[in-house]
Design a protein around this motif. Structure first.
Motif, PDB file in Angstrom:
ATOM      1  N   GLN A 147       0.824  -1.215   0.000  1.00 29.21           N
ATOM      2  CA  GLN A 147       0.000   0.000   0.000  1.00 29.21           C
ATOM      3  C   GLN A 147       0.853   1.258   0.000  1.00 29.21           C
ATOM      4  O   GLN A 147       0.420   2.313   0.443  1.00 29.21           O
ATOM      5  CB  GLN A 147      -0.998   0.008   1.144  1.00 29.21           C
ATOM      6  CG  GLN A 147      -2.225  -0.806   0.792  1.00 29.21           C
ATOM      7  CD  GLN A 147      -3.489  -0.264   1.408  1.00 29.21           C
ATOM      8  OE1 GLN A 147      -3.583  -0.092   2.614  1.00 29.21           O
ATOM      9  NE2 GLN A 147      -4.461  -0.006   0.569  1.00 29.21           N
ATOM     10  N   THR A 148       2.029   1.171  -0.544  1.00 34.88           N
ATOM     11  CA  THR A 148       2.849   2.356  -0.737  1.00 34.88           C
ATOM     12  C   THR A 148       2.209   3.198  -1.830  1.00 34.88           C
ATOM     13  O   THR A 148       1.904   2.668  -2.904  1.00 34.88           O
ATOM     14  CB  THR A 148       4.280   1.946  -1.171  1.00 34.88           C
ATOM     15  OG1 THR A 148       4.871   1.220  -0.106  1.00 34.88           O
ATOM     16  CG2 THR A 148       5.125   3.147  -1.524  1.00 34.88           C
ATOM     17  N   PRO A 149       1.973   4.482  -1.607  1.00 32.47           N
ATOM     18  CA  PRO A 149       1.450   5.316  -2.699  1.00 32.47           C
ATOM     19  C   PRO A 149       2.412   5.267  -3.891  1.00 32.47           C
ATOM     20  O   PRO A 149       3.635   5.297  -3.715  1.00 32.47           O
ATOM     21  CB  PRO A 149       1.395   6.717  -2.091  1.00 32.47           C
ATOM     22  CG  PRO A 149       1.318   6.491  -0.612  1.00 32.47           C
ATOM     23  CD  PRO A 149       2.136   5.248  -0.365  1.00 32.47           C
ATOM     24  N   LEU A 150       1.847   5.156  -5.082  1.00 32.45           N
ATOM     25  CA  LEU A 150       2.644   5.058  -6.308  1.00 32.45           C
ATOM     26  C   LEU A 150       2.167   6.128  -7.281  1.00 32.45           C
ATOM     27  O   LEU A 150       0.963   6.365  -7.405  1.00 32.45           O
ATOM     28  CB  LEU A 150       2.491   3.671  -6.941  1.00 32.45           C
ATOM     29  CG  LEU A 150       2.863   2.469  -6.073  1.00 32.45           C
ATOM     30  CD1 LEU A 150       2.461   1.173  -6.761  1.00 32.45           C
ATOM     31  CD2 LEU A 150       4.354   2.476  -5.764  1.00 32.45           C
ATOM     32  N   GLU A 151       3.100   6.728  -8.001  1.00 32.94           N
ATOM     33  CA  GLU A 151       2.735   7.757  -8.973  1.00 32.94           C
ATOM     34  C   GLU A 151       3.655   7.705 -10.178  1.00 32.94           C
ATOM     35  O   GLU A 151       4.819   7.338 -10.055  1.00 32.94           O
ATOM     36  CB  GLU A 151       2.842   9.162  -8.354  1.00 32.94           C
ATOM     37  CG  GLU A 151       1.845   9.446  -7.279  1.00 32.94           C
ATOM     38  CD  GLU A 151       1.879  10.911  -6.829  1.00 32.94           C
ATOM     39  OE1 GLU A 151       2.436  11.757  -7.551  1.00 32.94           O
ATOM     40  OE2 GLU A 151       1.349  11.187  -5.752  1.00 32.94           O
ATOM     41  N   ASN A 152       3.111   8.084 -11.313  1.00 30.35           N
ATOM     42  CA  ASN A 152       3.909   8.376 -12.494  1.00 30.35           C
ATOM     43  C   ASN A 152       3.310   9.635 -13.122  1.00 30.35           C
ATOM     44  O   ASN A 152       2.505  10.315 -12.469  1.00 30.35           O
ATOM     45  CB  ASN A 152       3.958   7.176 -13.463  1.00 30.35           C
ATOM     46  CG  ASN A 152       2.603   6.738 -13.977  1.00 30.35           C
ATOM     47  OD1 ASN A 152       1.640   7.503 -13.998  1.00 30.35           O
ATOM     48  ND2 ASN A 152       2.515   5.490 -14.401  1.00 30.35           N
ATOM     49  N   ASP A 153       3.662   9.943 -14.337  1.00 22.36           N
ATOM     50  CA  ASP A 153       3.172  11.182 -14.944  1.00 22.36           C
ATOM     51  C   ASP A 153       1.680  11.143 -15.264  1.00 22.36           C
ATOM     52  O   ASP A 153       1.050  12.184 -15.419  1.00 22.36           O
ATOM     53  CB  ASP A 153       3.974  11.530 -16.198  1.00 22.36           C
ATOM     54  CG  ASP A 153       3.886  10.462 -17.272  1.00 22.36           C
ATOM     55  OD1 ASP A 153       3.665   9.278 -16.950  1.00 22.36           O
ATOM     56  OD2 ASP A 153       4.047  10.809 -18.456  1.00 22.36           O
ATOM     57  N   LYS A 154       1.083   9.952 -15.338  1.00 22.13           N
ATOM     58  CA  LYS A 154      -0.312   9.813 -15.746  1.00 22.13           C
ATOM     59  C   LYS A 154      -1.283   9.561 -14.599  1.00 22.13           C
ATOM     60  O   LYS A 154      -2.416  10.033 -14.628  1.00 22.13           O
ATOM     61  CB  LYS A 154      -0.418   8.688 -16.779  1.00 22.13           C
ATOM     62  CG  LYS A 154      -1.694   8.696 -17.572  1.00 22.13           C
ATOM     63  CD  LYS A 154      -1.547   7.839 -18.816  1.00 22.13           C
ATOM     64  CE  LYS A 154      -2.739   7.901 -19.691  1.00 22.13           C
ATOM     65  NZ  LYS A 154      -2.879   9.086 -20.499  1.00 22.13           N
ATOM     66  N   VAL A 155      -0.854   8.785 -13.604  1.00 24.59           N
ATOM     67  CA  VAL A 155      -1.768   8.365 -12.535  1.00 24.59           C
ATOM     68  C   VAL A 155      -1.130   8.433 -11.158  1.00 24.59           C
ATOM     69  O   VAL A 155       0.091   8.379 -11.022  1.00 24.59           O
ATOM     70  CB  VAL A 155      -2.277   6.920 -12.745  1.00 24.59           C
ATOM     71  CG1 VAL A 155      -3.125   6.788 -13.989  1.00 24.59           C
ATOM     72  CG2 VAL A 155      -1.145   5.929 -12.756  1.00 24.59           C
ATOM     73  N   GLY A 156      -1.992   8.527 -10.164  1.00 24.72           N
ATOM     74  CA  GLY A 156      -1.608   8.347  -8.782  1.00 24.72           C
ATOM     75  C   GLY A 156      -2.394   7.181  -8.219  1.00 24.72           C
ATOM     76  O   GLY A 156      -3.603   7.061  -8.467  1.00 24.72           O
ATOM     77  N   LEU A 157      -1.718   6.302  -7.512  1.00 32.32           N
ATOM     78  CA  LEU A 157      -2.364   5.180  -6.823  1.00 32.32           C
ATOM     79  C   LEU A 157      -2.228   5.445  -5.331  1.00 32.32           C
ATOM     80  O   LEU A 157      -1.115   5.521  -4.809  1.00 32.32           O
ATOM     81  CB  LEU A 157      -1.709   3.850  -7.179  1.00 32.32           C
ATOM     82  CG  LEU A 157      -1.640   3.480  -8.660  1.00 32.32           C
ATOM     83  CD1 LEU A 157      -0.982   2.125  -8.841  1.00 32.32           C
ATOM     84  CD2 LEU A 157      -3.014   3.489  -9.281  1.00 32.32           C
ATOM     85  N   TYR A 158      -3.377   5.592  -4.680  1.00 30.68           N
ATOM     86  CA  TYR A 158      -3.393   5.965  -3.270  1.00 30.68           C
ATOM     87  C   TYR A 158      -4.120   4.895  -2.471  1.00 30.68           C
ATOM     88  O   TYR A 158      -5.189   4.415  -2.887  1.00 30.68           O
ATOM     89  CB  TYR A 158      -4.070   7.328  -3.101  1.00 30.68           C
ATOM     90  CG  TYR A 158      -3.415   8.366  -3.985  1.00 30.68           C
ATOM     91  CD1 TYR A 158      -2.129   8.828  -3.699  1.00 30.68           C
ATOM     92  CD2 TYR A 158      -4.053   8.838  -5.124  1.00 30.68           C
ATOM     93  CE1 TYR A 158      -1.500   9.755  -4.535  1.00 30.68           C
ATOM     94  CE2 TYR A 158      -3.436   9.759  -5.968  1.00 30.68           C
ATOM     95  CZ  TYR A 158      -2.157  10.209  -5.664  1.00 30.68           C
ATOM     96  OH  TYR A 158      -1.540  11.106  -6.491  1.00 30.68           O
ATOM     97  N   PRO A 159      -3.548   4.487  -1.325  1.00 29.69           N
ATOM     98  CA  PRO A 159      -4.176   3.438  -0.520  1.00 29.69           C
ATOM     99  C   PRO A 159      -5.666   3.718  -0.299  1.00 29.69           C
ATOM    100  O   PRO A 159      -6.062   4.824   0.061  1.00 29.69           O
ATOM    101  CB  PRO A 159      -3.389   3.480   0.789  1.00 29.69           C
ATOM    102  CG  PRO A 159      -2.040   3.975   0.377  1.00 29.69           C
ATOM    103  CD  PRO A 159      -2.322   4.995  -0.700  1.00 29.69           C
ATOM    104  N   LEU A 160      -6.464   2.701  -0.557  1.00 32.02           N
ATOM    105  CA  LEU A 160      -7.917   2.813  -0.444  1.00 32.02           C
ATOM    106  C   LEU A 160      -8.325   3.054   1.000  1.00 32.02           C
ATOM    107  O   LEU A 160      -7.790   2.434   1.922  1.00 32.02           O
ATOM    108  CB  LEU A 160      -8.565   1.528  -0.961  1.00 32.02           C
ATOM    109  CG  LEU A 160     -10.055   1.584  -1.251  1.00 32.02           C
ATOM    110  CD1 LEU A 160     -10.347   2.536  -2.406  1.00 32.02           C
ATOM    111  CD2 LEU A 160     -10.572   0.191  -1.578  1.00 32.02           C
ATOM    112  N   GLN A 161      -9.270   3.972   1.182  1.00 27.44           N
ATOM    113  CA  GLN A 161      -9.807   4.287   2.501  1.00 27.44           C
ATOM    114  C   GLN A 161     -11.331   4.179   2.448  1.00 27.44           C
ATOM    115  O   GLN A 161     -11.937   4.274   1.385  1.00 27.44           O
ATOM    116  CB  GLN A 161      -9.405   5.699   2.907  1.00 27.44           C
ATOM    117  CG  GLN A 161      -7.915   5.880   2.986  1.00 27.44           C
ATOM    118  CD  GLN A 161      -7.530   7.315   3.325  1.00 27.44           C
ATOM    119  OE1 GLN A 161      -8.351   8.116   3.735  1.00 27.44           O
ATOM    120  NE2 GLN A 161      -6.256   7.632   3.152  1.00 27.44           N
TER     121      GLN A 161
END
Length: 180
Positions: A6-20
């Motif tokens: 659940q480490t937040p991940l990002e690139n130039d197109k998307v952000g993946l953020y731990p679900l809450q």
């Protein structure tokens, strides 16, 4: 497990953020479109009670992400890491869905590459479960260089088993593909 799923991940197109838990309403707004699920083995996830089971499973997995389109700031969908197998040093990526407006925009391959680049720092293989009738996802996943290795009835969290195809990619194959 040697790494956080659940480490937040990002690139130039998307952000993946731990679900809450607070993500339920915006995700259900996307998931309530029956078209999202028309090829999925669990076609009634557009119903709130059914989606709630899916969402609760995502929260319990401790590996689920909200997907945000960085260009617009909009929530685009949801995905997760799950079922880490320490002995095989393998993890699964799946339970992914996107709102229809994000189909064909390049977000899905961007999300998968981001997750795979991260996970391959720690594992030797990644598997994917794709519904046997989910042709759209089968095409999308095949573009990432994965190989179909099996067919199996899979019981998603709180749901009856359905036929899925299992795809795999190994770290060394991913590295060759990424180097071109």
């Amino acid at each position: 497990m040697l790494f956080s799923i659940q480490t937040p991940l990002e690139n130039d197109k998307v952000g993946l953020y731990p679900l809450q838990e607070t993500d339920f309403a915006p995700l259900f707004a996307l998931a309530s479109d029956p078209k999202v699920w028309e090829q999925h083995p669990n076609k009634d996830r557009w119903k709130e009670a059914v989606f709630r089971v899916f969402f609760d499973g995502a929260i319990q997995s401790k590996g689920a992400y909200k997907i945000v389109d960085k260009a617009t700031g909009e929530v685009a969908g949801c995905t997760r890491f799950y079922d880490y197998d320490e002995k095989e040093n393998r993890i699964l990526i799946g339970y992914t869905f996107y709102a229809v407006p994000f189909w064909g925009t390049g977000i899905n391959p961007s999300v998968k590459r981001l997750m795979m680049d991260y996970a391959f720092q720690y594992v030797d293989a990644i598997d994917f479960h794709v519904g046997a009738t989910n042709y759209r996802s089968q095409i999308a996943i095949s573009r990432l260089g994965v190989t179909k290795i099996a067919e199996e009835n899979i019981a998603y969290h709180g749901e009856t088993p359905k036929l899925n195809f299992i795809y795999r990619i190994r770290k060394q194959d991913w590295e060759k593909l990424e180097k071109g």
